[in-house]
Write an enzyme that holds these catalytic residues in place. Sequence first.
Site, PDB file in Angstrom:
ATOM      1  N   GLN A  90      36.914  89.903  24.992  1.00  0.00           N
ATOM      2  CA  GLN A  90      37.838  90.651  25.849  1.00  0.00           C
ATOM      3  C   GLN A  90      39.069  89.805  26.125  1.00  0.00           C
ATOM      4  OE1 GLN A  90      36.361  91.954  29.686  1.00  0.00           O
ATOM      5  NE2 GLN A  90      38.421  92.429  30.417  1.00  0.00           N
ATOM      6  N   CYS A  96      36.981  95.834  30.244  1.00  0.00           N
ATOM      7  CA  CYS A  96      35.551  95.595  30.025  1.00  0.00           C
ATOM      8  C   CYS A  96      34.756  96.886  29.858  1.00  0.00           C
ATOM      9  CB  CYS A  96      34.963  94.754  31.149  1.00  0.00           C
ATOM     10  SG  CYS A  96      35.221  95.416  32.805  1.00  0.00           S
ATOM     11  N   HIS A 167      32.633  94.093  36.844  1.00  0.00           N
ATOM     12  CA  HIS A 167      32.671  93.819  35.416  1.00  0.00           C
ATOM     13  C   HIS A 167      31.568  94.589  34.694  1.00  0.00           C
ATOM     14  CE1 HIS A 167      33.704  91.510  31.867  1.00  0.00           C
ATOM     15  NE2 HIS A 167      32.491  91.007  31.761  1.00  0.00           N
ATOM     16  N   ASP A 182      28.846  90.799  26.410  1.00  0.00           N
ATOM     17  CA  ASP A 182      29.851  90.612  27.456  1.00  0.00           C
ATOM     18  C   ASP A 182      31.076  89.986  26.817  1.00  0.00           C
ATOM     19  OD1 ASP A 182      31.417  89.857  29.590  1.00  0.00           O
ATOM     20  OD2 ASP A 182      29.847  88.790  30.670  1.00  0.00           O
TER      21      ASP A 182
END
Length: 233
Positions: A90, A96, A167, A182
């Site tokens: 990211q 996200c 997040h 992630d």
Amino acid sequence: MSAPDESSSAKRWLPLEANPEVMSQFLWGLGLPPDEVECYDVYGLDDELLEMVPKPVLAVLFLFPYTPQIEEERKMDCVRKDSSVYFMKQTVGNACGTIGLLHAIGNVTSDIKLLEGSFLDKFFKSTASMDPLERAAFLENDREMEVAHSMAATLGDTEATENVDAHFICFSCVDGELYELDGAKEGPVSHGLSSPRSLLQDAAKVIQGIIKKHPDSINFNVIALSKKAGEPQ
């Protein structure tokens, strides 16, 4: 939320709301057929409530408060960089949610049918051989996705703002392992053996562990990406 490694000049989007209807509409507009997959709320992590979620579950999205304490704890997780998991970094602030959805779809492309020539079809074909940072750059420079994300971000029940402290991450089962995906990390994190049938329960256990570490926080949301209800299982 903003990616921890983004520069001061990095692009920032409005965040997606943890709203399964908005997320489903977003994905359908990008080339995921409405009769293929839909997003659903997971109302609790005990077995009875997990059983209510339409099956089969293809991926699980988890939204949690992103405090400095949690960020430091998560830096200790061991990532795997040599796996066959579809993973991207990211680099766009507040992206996200979209990256979580791309992780979800990117790891089940063999199980679903994307519309030929659609955004998602072209995106995954174009980025298949890229590394995580190259995929991040491709997304950052993709105007079509930026516009689609912006439209989806304004469809939620709450007013969109750039200043958020939550997040999204994704849990997927790839080659018999449960992976946490992630974009703020350097790569996927393995949480051990899993299967498509047990994905939701296995992800729930990991999520419960994260929640238990932060009993004072209440801003947690879990969303399942499932084969459309009524489809053959």
